[in-house]
Design a protein around this motif. Structure first.
Motif, PDB file in Angstrom:
ATOM      1  N   LEU A 207       0.835  -1.197   0.000  1.00 60.25           N
ATOM      2  CA  LEU A 207       0.000   0.000   0.000  1.00 60.25           C
ATOM      3  C   LEU A 207       0.875   1.254   0.000  1.00 60.25           C
ATOM      4  CD1 LEU A 207      -3.083   0.243   0.082  1.00 60.25           C
ATOM      5  CD2 LEU A 207      -2.872   0.732   2.532  1.00 60.25           C
ATOM      6  N   PHE A 208       0.698   2.085  -1.000  1.00 59.90           N
ATOM      7  CA  PHE A 208       1.425   3.359  -1.071  1.00 59.90           C
ATOM      8  C   PHE A 208       0.452   4.492  -0.767  1.00 59.90           C
ATOM      9  CE2 PHE A 208       4.077   0.715  -3.743  1.00 59.90           C
ATOM     10  CZ  PHE A 208       5.358   1.196  -3.535  1.00 59.90           C
ATOM     11  N   SER A 209       0.829   5.379   0.141  1.00 56.23           N
ATOM     12  CA  SER A 209       0.028   6.587   0.389  1.00 56.23           C
ATOM     13  C   SER A 209       0.769   7.755  -0.233  1.00 56.23           C
ATOM     14  CB  SER A 209      -0.123   6.820   1.890  1.00 56.23           C
ATOM     15  OG  SER A 209      -0.833   5.737   2.444  1.00 56.23           O
ATOM     16  N   VAL A 210       0.113   8.447  -1.136  1.00 51.67           N
ATOM     17  CA  VAL A 210       0.818   9.450  -1.931  1.00 51.67           C
ATOM     18  C   VAL A 210       0.114  10.798  -1.820  1.00 51.67           C
ATOM     19  CG1 VAL A 210       1.854   9.883  -4.189  1.00 51.67           C
ATOM     20  CG2 VAL A 210       1.289   7.544  -3.535  1.00 51.67           C
ATOM     21  N   GLY A 211       0.877  11.832  -1.482  1.00 51.98           N
ATOM     22  CA  GLY A 211       0.329  13.182  -1.371  1.00 51.98           C
ATOM     23  C   GLY A 211      -0.228  13.644  -2.709  1.00 51.98           C
ATOM     24  N   ALA A 212      -1.328  14.388  -2.656  1.00 51.89           N
ATOM     25  CA  ALA A 212      -2.008  14.804  -3.883  1.00 51.89           C
ATOM     26  C   ALA A 212      -1.118  15.669  -4.782  1.00 51.89           C
ATOM     27  CB  ALA A 212      -3.296  15.557  -3.537  1.00 51.89           C
ATOM     28  N   GLY A 213      -0.130  16.342  -4.173  1.00 55.95           N
ATOM     29  CA  GLY A 213       0.696  17.240  -4.968  1.00 55.95           C
ATOM     30  C   GLY A 213       1.896  16.573  -5.609  1.00 55.95           C
ATOM     31  N   VAL A 214       2.108  15.300  -5.331  1.00 57.03           N
ATOM     32  CA  VAL A 214       3.257  14.594  -5.923  1.00 57.03           C
ATOM     33  C   VAL A 214       3.056  14.499  -7.433  1.00 57.03           C
ATOM     34  CG1 VAL A 214       4.399  12.323  -6.055  1.00 57.03           C
ATOM     35  CG2 VAL A 214       3.738  13.270  -3.828  1.00 57.03           C
ATOM     36  N   ASN A 215       4.132  14.732  -8.162  1.00 57.81           N
ATOM     37  CA  ASN A 215       4.072  14.595  -9.614  1.00 57.81           C
ATOM     38  C   ASN A 215       3.766  13.125  -9.954  1.00 57.81           C
ATOM     39  OD1 ASN A 215       5.819  13.720 -12.152  1.00 57.81           O
ATOM     40  ND2 ASN A 215       5.190  15.828 -12.430  1.00 57.81           N
ATOM     41  N   TRP A 216       2.734  12.920 -10.798  1.00 56.05           N
ATOM     42  CA  TRP A 216       2.284  11.549 -11.055  1.00 56.05           C
ATOM     43  C   TRP A 216       3.417  10.641 -11.540  1.00 56.05           C
ATOM     44  CZ3 TRP A 216      -0.962   7.883 -10.075  1.00 56.05           C
ATOM     45  CH2 TRP A 216      -0.932   6.736 -10.878  1.00 56.05           C
ATOM     46  N   ASP A 217       4.178  11.133 -12.514  1.00 59.60           N
ATOM     47  CA  ASP A 217       5.196  10.259 -13.098  1.00 59.60           C
ATOM     48  C   ASP A 217       6.318   9.951 -12.098  1.00 59.60           C
ATOM     49  OD1 ASP A 217       5.922   8.753 -15.434  1.00 59.60           O
ATOM     50  OD2 ASP A 217       7.619  10.116 -15.641  1.00 59.60           O
ATOM     51  N   ASP A 218       6.565  10.852 -11.141  1.00 57.27           N
ATOM     52  CA  ASP A 218       7.556  10.565 -10.095  1.00 57.27           C
ATOM     53  C   ASP A 218       7.073   9.384  -9.252  1.00 57.27           C
ATOM     54  OD1 ASP A 218       9.015  12.665 -11.011  1.00 57.27           O
ATOM     55  OD2 ASP A 218       8.572  14.011  -9.337  1.00 57.27           O
ATOM     56  N   PHE A 219       5.768   9.357  -8.967  1.00 60.18           N
ATOM     57  CA  PHE A 219       5.236   8.226  -8.200  1.00 60.18           C
ATOM     58  C   PHE A 219       5.371   6.929  -8.993  1.00 60.18           C
ATOM     59  CE2 PHE A 219       1.316   5.599  -7.577  1.00 60.18           C
ATOM     60  CZ  PHE A 219       1.839   4.859  -6.525  1.00 60.18           C
ATOM     61  N   VAL A 220       5.042   6.974 -10.288  1.00 61.58           N
ATOM     62  CA  VAL A 220       5.154   5.761 -11.106  1.00 61.58           C
ATOM     63  C   VAL A 220       6.604   5.276 -11.104  1.00 61.58           C
ATOM     64  CG1 VAL A 220       4.881   4.760 -13.408  1.00 61.58           C
ATOM     65  CG2 VAL A 220       3.186   6.394 -12.568  1.00 61.58           C
ATOM     66  N   ALA A 221       7.542   6.213 -11.284  1.00 66.12           N
ATOM     67  CA  ALA A 221       8.958   5.844 -11.301  1.00 66.12           C
ATOM     68  C   ALA A 221       9.335   5.185  -9.972  1.00 66.12           C
ATOM     69  CB  ALA A 221       9.826   7.085 -11.539  1.00 66.12           C
ATOM     70  N   HIS A 222       8.860   5.758  -8.881  1.00 74.24           N
ATOM     71  CA  HIS A 222       9.149   5.237  -7.544  1.00 74.24           C
ATOM     72  C   HIS A 222       8.610   3.805  -7.404  1.00 74.24           C
ATOM     73  CE1 HIS A 222       9.823   5.780  -3.187  1.00 74.24           C
ATOM     74  NE2 HIS A 222       8.737   5.033  -3.050  1.00 74.24           N
ATOM     75  N   ALA A 223       7.374   3.609  -7.839  1.00 75.60           N
ATOM     76  CA  ALA A 223       6.747   2.281  -7.728  1.00 75.60           C
ATOM     77  C   ALA A 223       7.544   1.253  -8.535  1.00 75.60           C
ATOM     78  CB  ALA A 223       5.302   2.348  -8.212  1.00 75.60           C
ATOM     79  N   VAL A 224       7.975   1.659  -9.731  1.00 72.29           N
ATOM     80  CA  VAL A 224       8.708   0.729 -10.603  1.00 72.29           C
ATOM     81  C   VAL A 224      10.070   0.384  -9.978  1.00 72.29           C
ATOM     82  CG1 VAL A 224       9.856   0.560 -12.864  1.00 72.29           C
ATOM     83  CG2 VAL A 224       7.476   1.324 -12.732  1.00 72.29           C
ATOM     84  N   VAL A 225      10.748   1.393  -9.431  1.00 74.97           N
ATOM     85  CA  VAL A 225      12.031   1.138  -8.762  1.00 74.97           C
ATOM     86  C   VAL A 225      11.836   0.169  -7.596  1.00 74.97           C
ATOM     87  CG1 VAL A 225      13.802   2.216  -7.299  1.00 74.97           C
ATOM     88  CG2 VAL A 225      13.206   3.252  -9.489  1.00 74.97           C
ATOM     89  N   GLN A 226      10.714   0.293  -6.926  1.00 70.95           N
ATOM     90  CA  GLN A 226      10.402  -0.619  -5.806  1.00 70.95           C
ATOM     91  C   GLN A 226       9.891  -1.974  -6.299  1.00 70.95           C
ATOM     92  OE1 GLN A 226       9.801   0.309  -2.176  1.00 70.95           O
ATOM     93  NE2 GLN A 226      11.326   1.853  -2.644  1.00 70.95           N
ATOM     94  N   ASN A 227       9.922  -2.168  -7.621  1.00 73.58           N
ATOM     95  CA  ASN A 227       9.462  -3.420  -8.230  1.00 73.58           C
ATOM     96  C   ASN A 227       7.994  -3.715  -7.916  1.00 73.58           C
ATOM     97  OD1 ASN A 227       9.802  -5.680  -9.828  1.00 73.58           O
ATOM     98  ND2 ASN A 227      10.435  -6.987  -8.119  1.00 73.58           N
ATOM     99  N   CYS A 228       7.188  -2.661  -7.913  1.00 71.85           N
ATOM    100  CA  CYS A 228       5.760  -2.831  -7.627  1.00 71.85           C
ATOM    101  C   CYS A 228       4.946  -2.583  -8.903  1.00 71.85           C
ATOM    102  CB  CYS A 228       5.329  -1.862  -6.535  1.00 71.85           C
ATOM    103  SG  CYS A 228       5.960  -2.373  -4.932  1.00 71.85           S
ATOM    104  N   ALA A 229       4.084  -3.544  -9.230  1.00 73.44           N
ATOM    105  CA  ALA A 229       3.312  -3.481 -10.472  1.00 73.44           C
ATOM    106  C   ALA A 229       1.936  -2.872 -10.233  1.00 73.44           C
ATOM    107  CB  ALA A 229       3.155  -4.887 -11.046  1.00 73.44           C
ATOM    108  N   GLY A 230       1.373  -2.284 -11.292  1.00 74.83           N
ATOM    109  CA  GLY A 230      -0.003  -1.777 -11.218  1.00 74.83           C
ATOM    110  C   GLY A 230      -0.195  -0.418 -11.869  1.00 74.83           C
ATOM    111  N   VAL A 231       0.908   0.361 -11.967  1.00 73.79           N
ATOM    112  CA  VAL A 231       0.765   1.683 -12.584  1.00 73.79           C
ATOM    113  C   VAL A 231       1.795   1.914 -13.698  1.00 73.79           C
ATOM    114  CG1 VAL A 231      -0.393   2.864 -10.665  1.00 73.79           C
ATOM    115  CG2 VAL A 231       2.100   2.710 -10.661  1.00 73.79           C
ATOM    116  N   GLU A 232       2.572   0.865 -14.045  1.00 73.43           N
ATOM    117  CA  GLU A 232       3.674   1.040 -15.005  1.00 73.43           C
ATOM    118  C   GLU A 232       3.195   1.537 -16.378  1.00 73.43           C
ATOM    119  OE1 GLU A 232       2.884  -1.777 -13.488  1.00 73.43           O
ATOM    120  OE2 GLU A 232       2.065  -3.059 -15.068  1.00 73.43           O
TER     121      GLU A 232
END
Ligand code: EPU
Length: 361
Positions: free
Chosen positions: A89-114
């Motif tokens: 479960l990732f909790s993400v602030g509304a102001g975070v740049n969307w693609d930064d979050f996707v990049a973060h998730a991918v680096v963490q090897n987490c699937a679902g938004v790639e």
């Protein structure tokens, strides 16, 4: 919290048209958002919430009330050492740049938004129109949305079913429009999950590897493939590329019932054409708005004064330099008329219209 006056909004949007905000505040914390909302209530000012500005058309007259730029940051992932296959479960602030979050998730090897890589805008904007691309939409992974409920002046956590997600819609742009300010979005991703490669463009990109069944594409490779595909369509913001001065897709893909779809297909067949279509919910058919635009006298690269159509994708209306909002609206109207005359379908605009007399011109 500082409230500024007469702040130009065009530079805060990707389309770069429109006037100024009477009042403007940039908010980094939840309590600031609440304070700003109370400021607007006390003065009876209309509120508009701005995220990344990537899906907006601001009126030339600007916004007569208060614009809130939500700049709440932070990506937290409470269980960083989960085993592969586990939900994270990732909790993400509304102001975070969307693609930064996707990049973060991918680096963490987490699937679902790639597959949602390279989409401009902020995380808080994504539930509003249920952002989707290349076979994924945020509704697939959203667990809940934390928001300020302006009706009761309290913070609520809306579980996914309460968000009413459909194609490009939710309660936030539908039944409860204007009621909630999104503060944080909680996503449930899968550690070590396989990337989603359903979409034709992605299958084409990885064709050789998918056939040979050697190493399957990784999440990181899928992310890069999506970004590369988006770049060819002018849907990745690239500095200096005039085709990027847009609000993404300007029209929704029409979803038609069987009868209307058969009529359209027959009409196309009589001209020896075939319209791209995809199955949609409830046995309906989603048809390509870009195709309809191109087959109604509007080609890629079409110019109408300072407004135009992207050279790379027929669905992106662009600001060719110093366009006014009215130039964009003029082209939108012309395209809608053209498609209606040629195919009997009224294309529905996809971006949010801000400060116009009617909400969706
Ligand atoms: N097509 C054309 N002309 C074009 C582009 C496409 O005729 O200029 C036809 C092609 O036959 C193609 C079909 O339309 O097969 C679909 O095109 P594409 O794959 O580019 O997707 P789209 O339906 O036009 C949607 C989303 C995009 C998202 C892409 C990729 C909507 C309104 N748009 O576009 O989202 O990136 O799929 O999944 O649903 C956005 O909403 O702002 C947005 C960019």
């Amino acid at each position: 919290m500082t409230i500024q006056e007469n702040v130009p909004l065009a530079p805060l949007t990707t389309l770069q048209v429109g006037g100024a905000a009477r009042y403007y505040a940039e908010l980094r914390r939840e309590d600031e958002v609440r304070e700003a909302a109370q400021f607007a209530t006390r003065r009876d000012l209309p509120l508009f919430v701005l995220g990344g500005g990537s899906n907006l058309v601001i009126a030339d007259s600007g916004w007569p009330g208060l614009v809130l730029k939500i700049a709440i940051g932070g990506i937290t992932c409470p269980r960083p050492n989960d085993a592969p296959g586990n939900a994270v479960l990732f909790s993400v602030g509304a102001g975070v740049n969307w693609d930064d979050f996707v990049a973060h998730a991918v680096v963490q090897n987490c699937a679902g938004v790639e597959c949602l890589s390279g989409i401009p805008g902020s995380v808080g904007g994504t539930p509003v129109q249920n952002v989707g691309a290349y076979g994924q939409e945020v509704a697939d992974t959203i667990e809940s949305v934390r928001a300020l409920d302006l009706k009761d002046d309290r913070i609520v956590v809306l579980p996914k079913p309460a968000c009413g997600f459909r194609y490009r819609s939710s309660i936030f742009n539908g039944a409860a429009r204007g009621r909630y300010i999104i503060l944080q979005v909680n996503f449930r991703l899968r550690r070590g999950g396989a990337p989603s490669l359903k979409y034709a463009d992605l299958q084409k990109h990885f064709a050789e590897r998918l056939v040979q069944e050697t190493t399957p594409p990784s999440l990181a490779e899928t992310r890069e493939a999506v970004r590369a595909i988006r770049r060819t369509k002018g849907m990745l913001i690239v500095r200096g590329d005039d085709d990027c001065r847009s609000a993404g897709s300007f029209f929704k893909n029409p979803v038609l019932g069987e009868g209307q779809f058969q009529d359209l297909a027959a009409r196309a067949a009589s001209k020896a054409l075939e319209i791209p279509s995809y199955p949609a919910l409830d046995a309906q058919h989603k048809v390509s708005a870009a195709w309809l635009v191109e087959h109604s006298g509007f080609s890629k690269g079409y110019a109408a004064g300072a407004a135009g159509i992207s050279h790379k994708h027929a669905l992106a209306l662009i600001n060719r330099g110093d366009a006014k909002a009215n130039d964009i609206i003029g082209l939108k109207d012309a395209i809608q008329r053209g498609v209606q005359d040629a195919w009997g379908i009224l294309l529905e605009p996809e971006p949010v219209f801000v400060g116009f007399d009617v909400n969706a011109p």
